[in-house]
Write an enzyme that holds these catalytic residues in place. Structure first.
Site, PDB file in Angstrom:
ATOM      1  N   LYS A   1      -1.591  -0.932  -0.997  1.00 36.79           N
ATOM      2  CA  LYS A   1      -2.084   0.020  -1.322  1.00 36.79           C
ATOM      3  C   LYS A   1      -1.876  -0.190  -2.907  1.00 36.79           C
ATOM      4  O   LYS A   1      -3.324   0.698  -4.109  1.00 36.79           O
ATOM      5  CB  LYS A   1      -0.734   1.035  -2.119  1.00 36.79           C
ATOM      6  CG  LYS A   1      -0.855   1.791  -0.657  1.00 36.79           C
ATOM      7  CD  LYS A   1       0.203   2.665  -0.614  1.00 36.79           C
ATOM      8  CE  LYS A   1       1.837   2.560  -0.715  1.00 36.79           C
ATOM      9  NZ  LYS A   1       2.635   1.491   0.584  1.00 36.79           N
TER      10      LYS A   1
ATOM     11  N   ARG B   1       5.623  11.129  -0.707  1.00 36.54           N
ATOM     12  CA  ARG B   1       6.760  10.578   1.568  1.00 36.54           C
ATOM     13  C   ARG B   1       6.867  11.300   1.661  1.00 36.54           C
ATOM     14  O   ARG B   1       6.808  11.305   2.979  1.00 36.54           O
ATOM     15  CB  ARG B   1       7.464   9.650   0.919  1.00 36.54           C
ATOM     16  CG  ARG B   1       6.897   8.877  -0.178  1.00 36.54           C
ATOM     17  CD  ARG B   1       7.862   7.299  -0.193  1.00 36.54           C
ATOM     18  NE  ARG B   1       6.962   5.981  -0.797  1.00 36.54           N
ATOM     19  CZ  ARG B   1       8.148   5.081  -1.261  1.00 36.54           C
ATOM     20  NH1 ARG B   1       9.198   5.431  -1.259  1.00 36.54           N
ATOM     21  NH2 ARG B   1       7.784   4.494  -2.085  1.00 36.54           N
TER      22      ARG B   1
ATOM     23  N   ARG C   1       6.216 -11.248   1.783  1.00 39.38           N
ATOM     24  CA  ARG C   1       6.408 -11.273   0.114  1.00 39.38           C
ATOM     25  C   ARG C   1       7.198 -11.785  -0.040  1.00 39.38           C
ATOM     26  O   ARG C   1       8.028 -11.903   0.081  1.00 39.38           O
ATOM     27  CB  ARG C   1       5.593  -9.797   0.162  1.00 39.38           C
ATOM     28  CG  ARG C   1       5.271  -8.905   0.861  1.00 39.38           C
ATOM     29  CD  ARG C   1       5.049  -6.663  -0.028  1.00 39.38           C
ATOM     30  NE  ARG C   1       6.108  -7.394   0.049  1.00 39.38           N
ATOM     31  CZ  ARG C   1       6.750  -5.127  -0.017  1.00 39.38           C
ATOM     32  NH1 ARG C   1       4.984  -4.783   0.240  1.00 39.38           N
ATOM     33  NH2 ARG C   1       7.363  -4.238   1.170  1.00 39.38           N
TER      34      ARG C   1
ATOM     35  N   ARG D   1      12.547  -9.729  -1.781  1.00 39.34           N
ATOM     36  CA  ARG D   1      12.481  -7.952  -2.502  1.00 39.34           C
ATOM     37  C   ARG D   1      14.138  -8.075  -1.942  1.00 39.34           C
ATOM     38  O   ARG D   1      14.129  -8.087  -0.348  1.00 39.34           O
ATOM     39  CB  ARG D   1      11.640  -7.353  -2.572  1.00 39.34           C
ATOM     40  CG  ARG D   1      10.490  -7.337  -3.262  1.00 39.34           C
ATOM     41  CD  ARG D   1      10.154  -6.391  -3.407  1.00 39.34           C
ATOM     42  NE  ARG D   1       8.242  -6.259  -3.821  1.00 39.34           N
ATOM     43  CZ  ARG D   1       7.546  -5.763  -3.773  1.00 39.34           C
ATOM     44  NH1 ARG D   1       7.466  -4.853  -2.999  1.00 39.34           N
ATOM     45  NH2 ARG D   1       6.488  -6.565  -4.812  1.00 39.34           N
TER      46      ARG D   1
ATOM     47  N   ARG E   1      12.021   1.862   7.307  1.00 42.08           N
ATOM     48  CA  ARG E   1      11.421   2.308   6.044  1.00 42.08           C
ATOM     49  C   ARG E   1       9.874   2.754   7.048  1.00 42.08           C
ATOM     50  O   ARG E   1       9.084   4.171   6.772  1.00 42.08           O
ATOM     51  CB  ARG E   1      10.568   2.042   5.086  1.00 42.08           C
ATOM     52  CG  ARG E   1      11.907   1.212   3.936  1.00 42.08           C
ATOM     53  CD  ARG E   1      10.618   0.862   2.755  1.00 42.08           C
ATOM     54  NE  ARG E   1      10.237  -0.575   3.095  1.00 42.08           N
ATOM     55  CZ  ARG E   1      10.898  -1.822   3.268  1.00 42.08           C
ATOM     56  NH1 ARG E   1      12.438  -1.960   2.475  1.00 42.08           N
ATOM     57  NH2 ARG E   1      10.065  -2.502   3.551  1.00 42.08           N
TER      58      ARG E   1
END
Length: 214
Positions: A14, A89, A123, A156, A167
């Site tokens: 995104k 969301r 990431r 993260r 999630r």
């Protein structure tokens, strides 16, 4: 003026696709995730609440997210339109959004779970300047160090297998119904997010009738 919502699971691209669209269409990219991370990095009261929630792999409360989105859009710095990322969301947030703003379309980046895991768990984030990296497609020149400032690259807090699994469960149970709501009211463009970023971007622009990238 063009106004879009971009949706997809974690790691679907995104942010990358929003940057490519923003670059020559002069859209303002509004990333709810970036706003929340700023609060965490600046150690605000909101940040402390967000840190606890994200570490547990849960979603931030509707009231807080709606307040952040409302305040951001009230700045009216999006003269040529906006591309909002990370919101809505769930159905409540979508209803709030549709009551307040007209949009031209919803971009849905579709990515299988196995690809989500590969991307998200690779990431890294610079602890000093916040620069994003991905060990699959965007490795730093020196392992573990930021190319921009030399800061240490860290994972993260919410990029763990456990948090990712939570999630994904939230996404499918809460966010998928949002797509169904949008499909009844707005134009939803679903794009395969597996190819390289340029290919995905071209598919988005073709589907929305936008000029090709420069």
């Amino acid at each position: 003026m063009r106004k879009y919502v971009i949706m997809g699971v974690q790691g679907s691209g995104k942010g990358t696709q929003s940057t490519l669209m923003r670059r020559d269409l002069e859209l303002t990219h509004i990333s709810v995730g970036d706003i929340l991370r700023w609060h965490v990095q600046e150690h605000t009261k909101i940040g402390a609440q967000v840190r606890r929630t994200m570490t547990a792999g849960e979603l931030v409360s509707d009231d807080l997210v709606e307040s952040i989105v409302r305040d951001r859009l009230q700045q009216h710095d999006w003269n040529y339109g906006f591309l909002i990322d990370g919101f809505p969301r769930n159905v409540r947030q979508a209803s709030f959004f549709l009551e307040s703003y007209d949009i031209d379309g919803v971009i849905h980046l579709d990515l299988p779970d196995e690809d989500v895991q590969k991307r998200v768990l690779s990431r890294r984030l610079c602890a000093n300047c916040g620069m994003d990296y991905n060990l699959i497609s965007d490795r730093p020149e020196v392992e573990g160090k930021c190319d921009v400032c030399g800061g240490k690259l860290v994972t993260r807090a919410d990029d763990t297998p456990e948090a990712l699994a939570a999630r994904l469960r939230d996404y499918y149970s809460k966010t998928e119904p949002v797509l169904e709501l949008f499909r009844r009211k707005e134009y939803v463009l679903t794009v395969d997010a597996r190819p390289d970023p340029a290919t995905v971007q071209n598919a988005i622009r073709a589907g929305l009738g936008l000029p090709p990238g420069k």
